[in-house]
Structures are given as structure tokens and as C-alpha cells.
Design a protein around this motif. Structure first.
Motif, PDB file in Angstrom:
ATOM      1  N   LYS A  14       0.837  -1.196   0.000  1.00 21.29           N
ATOM      2  CA  LYS A  14       0.000   0.000   0.000  1.00 21.29           C
ATOM      3  C   LYS A  14       0.873   1.248   0.000  1.00 21.29           C
ATOM      4  N   GLY A  15       0.375   2.322  -0.655  1.00 19.71           N
ATOM      5  CA  GLY A  15       1.037   3.608  -0.592  1.00 19.71           C
ATOM      6  C   GLY A  15       2.192   3.756  -1.569  1.00 19.71           C
ATOM      7  N   PHE A  16       2.872   4.903  -1.459  1.00 18.54           N
ATOM      8  CA  PHE A  16       3.982   5.232  -2.331  1.00 18.54           C
ATOM      9  C   PHE A  16       5.277   5.182  -1.532  1.00 18.54           C
ATOM     10  N   THR A  17       6.331   4.917  -2.225  1.00 14.72           N
ATOM     11  CA  THR A  17       7.630   4.962  -1.552  1.00 14.72           C
ATOM     12  C   THR A  17       8.088   6.417  -1.475  1.00 14.72           C
ATOM     13  N   LEU A  18       9.060   6.670  -0.657  1.00 16.21           N
ATOM     14  CA  LEU A  18       9.574   8.017  -0.486  1.00 16.21           C
ATOM     15  C   LEU A  18      10.181   8.546  -1.786  1.00 16.21           C
ATOM     16  N   ILE A  19      10.849   7.698  -2.516  1.00 20.51           N
ATOM     17  CA  ILE A  19      11.456   8.112  -3.783  1.00 20.51           C
ATOM     18  C   ILE A  19      10.385   8.500  -4.795  1.00 20.51           C
ATOM     19  N   GLU A  20       9.287   7.754  -4.858  1.00 19.05           N
ATOM     20  CA  GLU A  20       8.202   8.101  -5.777  1.00 19.05           C
ATOM     21  C   GLU A  20       7.614   9.464  -5.427  1.00 19.05           C
ATOM     22  N   LEU A  21       7.435   9.750  -4.164  1.00 23.59           N
ATOM     23  CA  LEU A  21       6.907  11.048  -3.753  1.00 23.59           C
ATOM     24  C   LEU A  21       7.873  12.179  -4.093  1.00 23.59           C
TER      25      LEU A  21
END
Length: 136
Positions: A14-21
Motif C-alpha cells: 500500500k502507498g507510495f515509496t519516499l522516492i516516488e513522492l
């Protein structure tokens, strides 16, 4: 026997990784950096267009008053004194106290015209058209 449901399998995904954000924020920052300067130019162009439109209205109103005065007397005798400025302001629809309207009528012809508002001025040029001058 261990049961694995779909809910348990998707828990870790679930969710986005920090790099994607960070990548998404970087893309948005680049787009904002491109758009903001161009939008500032649009605002200036819109203000110039507004002043030019209001100046044209005032100029046409002045031409109308000169033409009406020429019907009543000899055209070569018409000057600024024959133009009622209150009527001109009413005809042009000028209601702003910040507007400066200067004109010169000599021998039935408009020789000088300046409409100024918000640091922008529409000025009568030699060719007969109105052009915008801005204070820098």
C-alpha cells in the motif's frame, strides 16, 4: 495450513515509496517553475489590453464631442475649451479616480491624447493609433 487472503498479501504494497513522492514533487516544481513566469506575463498583457480598450473608448468619445462641436461652429475654431470634460468622462464611462486623461484639440483635430491608469498609459502616436507606454 496457513491461509493467505488478498488483504494480507496487499498489506506490504500500500502507498507510495519516499522516492516516488520525491520524483512527483520534483516534476511539480519544474512545471511550476515553467508556468509562473509565463502567467506573470499574461497578467501584464491583460492589464495593457484593459487600459488600451478604455483609452480607445475615451478617444472615440472625444472624437464624437469634436464632431458634435464642429456641427455647431466652424471646425477651424474648435479647441479644448469647446469640449466639456465632464461629458467626455460620462461618455467614456470613466469612473476611476486614478485615471488621468489629457488631450489637446486644435483647429478641430485631436493633436495630443494620453490616458493613464495604474502606471500604464495609452498615448496617441504620429500614425494616429494608440499605443501602450508603461512606467519601468
Amino acid at each position: 495450513m496457513k491461509k493467505t487472503g488478498k488483504a494480507e498479501e496487499s498489506l506490504g504494497k500500500k502507498g507510495f515509496t519516499l522516492i516516488e513522492l520525491i520524483v512527483v514533487l520534483a516534476i511539480l516544481a519544474v512545471l511550476a517553475g515553467i508556468m509562473v513566469p509565463s502567467m506573470i506575463g499574461w497578467v501584464d498583457k491583460a492589464r495593457d489590453s484593459q487600459v488600451l480598450l478604455e483609452a480607445r473608448t475615451a478617444y472615440i468619445s472625444l472624437e464624437t464631442l469634436v464632431a458634435e462641436a464642429s456641427i455647431q461652429e466652424d471646425v477651424s475654431q474648435i479647441d479644448n475649451e469647446d469640449i466639456d470634460e465632464d461629458v467626455l468622462w460620462d461618455m467614456a464611462g470613466i469612473q476611476d479616480d486614478q485615471v488621468i486623461l489629457e488631450f489637446q484639440v486644435e483647429e478641430g483635430a485631436i493633436t495630443d491624447f494620453r490616458y493613464e491608469k495604474d502606471g500604464r498609459a495609452a498615448v496617441l502616436k504620429d500614425g494616429g493609433g494608440l499605443e501602450i507606454e508603461t512606467e519601468e
